[in-house]
Design a protein around this motif. Sequence first.
Motif, short mmCIF file in Angstrom:
data_model
loop_
_atom_site.label_atom_id
_atom_site.label_comp_id
_atom_site.label_asym_id
_atom_site.label_seq_id
_atom_site.Cartn_x
_atom_site.Cartn_y
_atom_site.Cartn_z
N ASP A 173 11.64 5.45 -15.47
CA ASP A 173 10.94 6.71 -15.20
C ASP A 173 9.55 6.45 -14.66
N GLN A 174 8.89 5.39 -15.15
CA GLN A 174 7.56 5.06 -14.66
C GLN A 174 7.62 4.62 -13.19
N ASN A 175 8.64 3.84 -12.85
CA ASN A 175 8.79 3.43 -11.45
C ASN A 175 9.00 4.63 -10.54
N ARG A 176 9.85 5.56 -10.95
CA ARG A 176 10.13 6.73 -10.14
C ARG A 176 8.89 7.61 -10.00
N LEU A 177 8.13 7.72 -11.09
CA LEU A 177 6.93 8.55 -11.03
C LEU A 177 5.90 7.95 -10.09
N MET A 178 5.76 6.62 -10.13
CA MET A 178 4.80 5.96 -9.23
C MET A 178 5.24 6.12 -7.77
N LEU A 179 6.53 5.97 -7.49
CA LEU A 179 7.02 6.13 -6.12
C LEU A 179 6.88 7.58 -5.65
N LYS A 180 7.05 8.51 -6.56
CA LYS A 180 6.86 9.91 -6.20
C LYS A 180 5.40 10.19 -5.88
N THR A 181 4.49 9.49 -6.57
CA THR A 181 3.06 9.64 -6.26
C THR A 181 2.76 9.14 -4.86
N MET A 182 3.48 8.11 -4.41
CA MET A 182 3.26 7.53 -3.08
C MET A 182 4.16 8.17 -2.02
N GLN A 183 4.80 9.26 -2.35
CA GLN A 183 5.80 9.83 -1.45
C GLN A 183 5.24 10.19 -0.08
N SER A 184 4.01 10.68 -0.05
CA SER A 184 3.40 11.08 1.22
C SER A 184 2.84 9.90 2.00
N MET A 185 2.84 8.72 1.41
CA MET A 185 2.27 7.53 2.05
C MET A 185 3.40 6.69 2.64
N THR A 186 3.26 6.36 3.91
CA THR A 186 4.23 5.49 4.57
C THR A 186 3.73 4.05 4.61
N VAL A 187 2.46 3.86 4.94
CA VAL A 187 1.87 2.53 5.04
C VAL A 187 0.55 2.54 4.31
N GLY A 188 0.34 1.52 3.47
CA GLY A 188 -0.93 1.43 2.78
C GLY A 188 -0.90 0.36 1.70
#
Length: 245
Positions: A173-188
Amino acid sequence: MTKIDALRRYLLPCFSPPTTSTTHHHTAKKRISTSLRDDLLGPTVNQECQNQENQDSTSSSSAESRITATTTALAPARPSKTMVVGTIFGNRRGNKVWFCIQFDRFSTKSLFLLELNIPTPQLVKEMQCGLVRIALECARPEFNSCPLRSIPVWTMYCNGKRTGFSLKRKATDQNRLMLKTMQSMTVGAGVIPAGFGSLGNTEEIMYMRANYEHVVGNANTESFHLINLDECVGQELSVFLMRTG
């Protein structure tokens, strides 16, 4: 005969030459056609020539088709290539690094998550040199029948050095939440501070997110290659999956 008659007989032709009738013979000229073959060969032979040309054209087309088909059959299958989003992250002083592939960056369900057995500081040091090659090899015959990305354990090499074993993981769940936080980011790339939002992380998390080219060679080989931006052309990172058992 009198003398006058004799003179007329011999002298008159000298002053009046005999007229001869000239007959003009007009010879009709034969009109030559623009196609000598039509005039010389005749319609029957001409038709046979036309049929022969059509047969030659058909034979040539058939031969070309056979050559093309043979070339296509002999040509090796080209590897398929797609673009995916890859994220590398881990605790700043952690002993493990996570490599996550999203085939759809707007979805946290289509994930391929690997736990790489390399400390975060060591991976950062390797990346500072500009060239990182991570090879994951599976030589166990019991995994020959399963899909390549379903193999649970791999032998890991980083730039030719064996670092241990890497494991395929299910996203928490922590992994999914972190990836959802980066959802709008493509490169960074950056650092997520400790205690950020609802992640519950007790330590800073370093991450690098970018587009990767996913290449499927065959059922036993796949690879992911970092696609550099124009302003960062020096960094090269690739992850290879190889089944050799």
